[in-house]
Design an enzyme around this catalytic site. Structure first.
Site, PDB file in Angstrom:
ATOM      1  N   SER A 146      33.189  54.197  45.483  1.00  0.00           N
ATOM      2  CA  SER A 146      34.427  53.207  45.293  1.00  0.00           C
ATOM      3  C   SER A 146      35.075  53.028  43.764  1.00  0.00           C
ATOM      4  O   SER A 146      34.029  52.666  43.266  1.00  0.00           O
ATOM      5  CB  SER A 146      34.853  51.688  46.069  1.00  0.00           C
ATOM      6  N   TYR A 159      32.777  42.238  46.647  1.00  0.00           N
ATOM      7  CA  TYR A 159      32.196  43.951  46.937  1.00  0.00           C
ATOM      8  C   TYR A 159      32.770  44.389  45.999  1.00  0.00           C
ATOM      9  O   TYR A 159      31.812  45.980  45.780  1.00  0.00           O
ATOM     10  CB  TYR A 159      33.531  44.554  48.029  1.00  0.00           C
TER      11      TYR A 159
END
Ligand SMILES: Cc1cc2nc3c(=O)[nH]c(=O)nc-3n(C[C@H](O)[C@H](O)[C@H](O)COP(=O)(O)OP(=O)(O)OC[C@H]3O[C@@H](n4cnc5c(N)ncnc54)[C@H](O)[C@@H]3O)c2cc1C
Lengths: 253, 462
Positions: A146, A159
């Site tokens: 990501s 995250y």
């Protein structure tokens, strides 16, 4: 076998119920995909995706419960997957969990669980499957990273840092596997409107799962090692990486 | 002595979809049986490999054993009286031509490169520019020895003829060919007598190739695959035959069979990106078309220039960059000329940067169950891989070809949809039955066979 245009005939998907996995598999089913093993925690969703793929002509669709954080299960999972499919052309690692970055909510077990779900588990599962692929002498591994991991933001720093780890892991693995017939591709989507991000305000350049799927398939065709979705994020992050911390800290969401 | 085998990354000439296999290099034909029998030291699937000139994955076996046969290259017997050659299957056409041409013989069929092995050429049942008169290589093989997992078989058109028909064009999947006996063509000189003519469009190109077909032993058209509109299919057509001594200038008549192909100039390194893109290819094709004579007859050429023009540049496949390329070669029956046109149109419209394309007429089909050539038109185009939407484009072309009763050449393929195989190869089930008899345990398989589900034991596809 993977053909010369990068299209797999069989796939193992970790996080097989995710929106991105589902869209990617639908596209691959319209190409050469004939057998697939979907692994994840939500059996109901896995079966939904399996049924959809079967309707698209995928002849073998199997599902299995897998919690990537149960590290002890992963080697056996990889062996079972190989036995079931005969030959694994593609491994798609799409498991993840956004969790929280509110300091008030975070404690040691929660942060460890998030790191395990987004980094340790997916990386360990990838290693187990990479072993099978190396013996096979061919295969492709696609890891969903990501942009959150390209430069970690306060808004999702647990995250993001897990993705940073996974991203580096994927690139390192790609180099380690050079010459083995196994190739690795790291995918860096920006904000993707999926179930995982439902309820969050989309960031600029937000995309939907089908766009990510298309970028993944194109990456397989072109033999890319890193894929940004949308492609413009590559340039955006070239700049973002250089922002002074005082500015970066203030980026919202 | 204990053999040690290495794991190597192998690919075909197109350099796409490589895979790793254990590679054995037998030095003696007697080693083959031990390597492919059910009790072999290295377990798993196995396949033979020659010089790796097939474009796709035919001579690869991911995770298994590849028998590189190139050291089995002895000439066993050359009978200059009857013009027959018996040799081991790893002998290269390059080496054989150096032996044969000065003795007044030529190989009955030669593909566009001389760097192929006899075994690889039979396994592909290769065709040359003379297919319309001489047929494919299998038609000139008197006998071959096949080492199958169940044992060795000597076969030919009149002996174990089904094994022979399954092995010519059988892509190495019936066993390893250890030696073969071929009938040669007698020649008076090492020169070719060639007519060259420019055709301004596809219709005139096809007319040139098909009119008085029998008059020329060798004929082929090089098309500018990037030309479109009125110039679609513009081509340079070359037709010729071996020159007789009387055709040579008097100073060359003293040594009419002199043959010395120059060693190829090598591409010095693999470029990180493809150098063959739309602008560079387009410029090349334009220049090449313009420099060709409008019409020239009775021109003398050397064998390498006429048959193997690309062999002058060693490793030219590197120029396509890391993603590699594929060759799209199909044949459609006479009457389906429109398919050739449609394919050229679609590729040119999609701006697929194809280098020169080759168009030819095939004569009647041979006896091989999976042999590619059948009567009609064959078109071959090199296509760089890695571009978007290529999958869908080529898939759509396959359908047009299949609908017209045509087929794709397996030795060039690296991406065909498996479902189309039985449509394109109607004798597939006969072949599969033979194969299962020769290899009941399903030991022989290649990346190609797995991808296309060619053998019963190939699980993935079907
Ligand atoms: C520039 C170029 C031009 C070409 N032009 C033509 C052409 O005009 N016409 C044409 O027909 N083809 C053409 N080809 C294709 C080529 O002739 C075939 O692919 C041929 O099979 C290559 O021989 P090889 O020895 O390199 O075999 P490989 O590519 O190594 O293997 C090809 C197949 O043969 C099998 N095989 C190899 N050795 C044996 C053996 N000893 N026993 C059993 N099976 C074996 C392999 O398993 C594999 O299935 C061309 C290729 C190139 C690169």
């Amino acid at each position: 076998m993977i053909d010369a245009t990068g299209m797999p005939q069989s796939a193992v998907v970790i996080g097989g119920g995710s929106d991105i996995a589902r869209e990617t598999l639908r596209l691959l089913a319209s190409r050469r995909l004939k057998s697939v093993l979907l692994a994840g925690r939500d059996q109901h969703r896995l079966e939904g995706v399996a049924a959809e793929l079967a309707a698209l002509g995928v002849t073998t669709t199997a599902t299995t419960y897998l919690d990537v954080t149960r590290i002890g299960d992963l080697e056996k999972f990889a062996d079972d997957a190989a036995a079931l499919l005969g030959r694994i052309d593609l491994v798609l690692v799409a498991a993840g969990d956004l969790g929280t970055a509110e300091l008030g909510e975070l404690d040691a077990p929660r942060s460890a669980a998030m790191l395990e779900a987004n980094f340790v588990g997916p990386a360990a599962a990838t290693v187990a499957l990479a072993r099978v692929l190396r013996i096979q002498g061919a295969g492709r591994i696609v890891i969903l990273s990501s942009v959150a991991g390209v430069r970690v933001r306060r808004a999702n720093f647990v995250y993001g840092s897990a993705k940073a780890g996974l991203d580096g892991f994927g690139l390192g693995l790609a180099d380690a596997l050079e010459g083995s017939g196994v190739e690795v591709m790291v995918v860096r989507p920006g904000f993707v409107r999926t179930r995982m991000t439902a309820g969050l305000d989309p960031a600029p350049l937000a995309v939907d799962a089908p766009e990510v799927a298309e970028a993944i398939v194109r990456g397989l065709e072109t033999g890319a090692t890193v894929v940004w979705v949308p492609a413009a994020l590559r340039a955006v992050f070239a700049v973002m990486r250089l922002l002074p911390r005082s500015l970066w800290r203030r980026i919202p969401g | 002595m204990r053999q040690t085998y290495r794991r190597e990354l192998l690919s075909g000439w197109g350099r796409a979809a490589p895979s790793v296999a254990t590679v054995a290099r037998p030095r003696h034909g007697s080693e083959i049986a031990g390597l492919i029998s059910p009790g072999a030291a290295v377990p798993g699937a196995r396949i033979a490999r020659g010089l790796g000139r097939s474009y796709g994955d035919a001579a690869q076996c991911a995770g298994g054993l590849v028998l590189d046969c190139t050291h089995l290259d002895s000439v066993i017997e050359l009978d200059e009286g009857s013009g027959t050659l018996r040799c081991e299957a790893g002998a290269s056409f390059d080496a054989l031509l150096k032996l044969l041409v000065p003795r007044g013989y030529f190989l009955p069929v030669t593909p566009g490169t001389r760097f192929v092995t006899v075994g690889g050429a039979i396994a592909s049942d290769v065709h040359g520019k003379n297919h319309h008169v001489d047929g494919s290589l299998g038609a000139h093989v008197d006998e071959l020895v096949l080492v199958a997992p169940t044992g060795s078989i000597t076969c030919g058109p009149g002996r174990e003829s089904d094994v022979f028909a399954g092995t010519c064009g059988g892509m190495g999947l019936t066993g390893v060919i250890s030696e073969a006996t071929m009938r040669l063509i007698p020649i008076e000189s090492s020169r070719m007598l060639v007519d060259t003519e420019r055709a301004e469009d596809l219709d005139s190109c096809m007319a040139l190739l098909s009119e008085e077909r029998e008059r020329f032993r060798y004929s082929v058209a090089w098309l500018d695959a990037l030309a479109s509109g009125r110039r679609l299919g513009r081509a340079v057509v070359t037709r010729g035959d071996h020159a007789r001594v009387a055709d040579l200038p008097s100073r060359e008549q003293r040594d009419p069979l002199a043959y010395g192909p120059r060693a190829p100039i090598a591409v010095p390194m693999a470029p990180p990106v493809s150098l063959l893109n739309h602008p560079s290819i387009s410029a090349f094709n334009e220049m090449w078309f313009r420099k060709s004579p409008r019409r020239r007859t009775g021109h003398l050429e050397q064998i390498p220039g006429f048959f193997h023009p690309l062999d002058g540049l060693g490793g030219w496949n590197l120029l396509y960059g890391p993603r590699g390329f594929t060759q799209y070669q199909f044949v459609v029956p006479f009457g389906a000329e429109s398919v050739v046109k449609t394919v050229l149109e679609r590729l040119s419209k999609a701006r697929v940067a194809s280098f020169l394309a080759v168009l030819k007429c095939f004569g009647p089909q041979g006896s091989g169950y999976l042999s590619f050539p059948s009567e009609g038109w064959t078109l071959a185009l090199d296509i760089p891989l890695g571009s978007r939407d290529l999958v869908a484009l080529l898939d759509s072309l396959d359908l047009i070809v299949a609908e017209a009763g045509g087929r794709i050449y397996l030795s060039k393929d690296s991406r065909l949809r498996p479902e189309l195989l039985k449509v394109m190869y109607p004798r597939l089930s006969e072949w599969a039955a033979l194969r299962d008899r020769l290899d009941p345990a399903g030991l022989l398989s290649s990346d190609l066979s797995r991808r296309l589900g060619l053998c019963g034991s190939d699980k993935a596809a079907a």
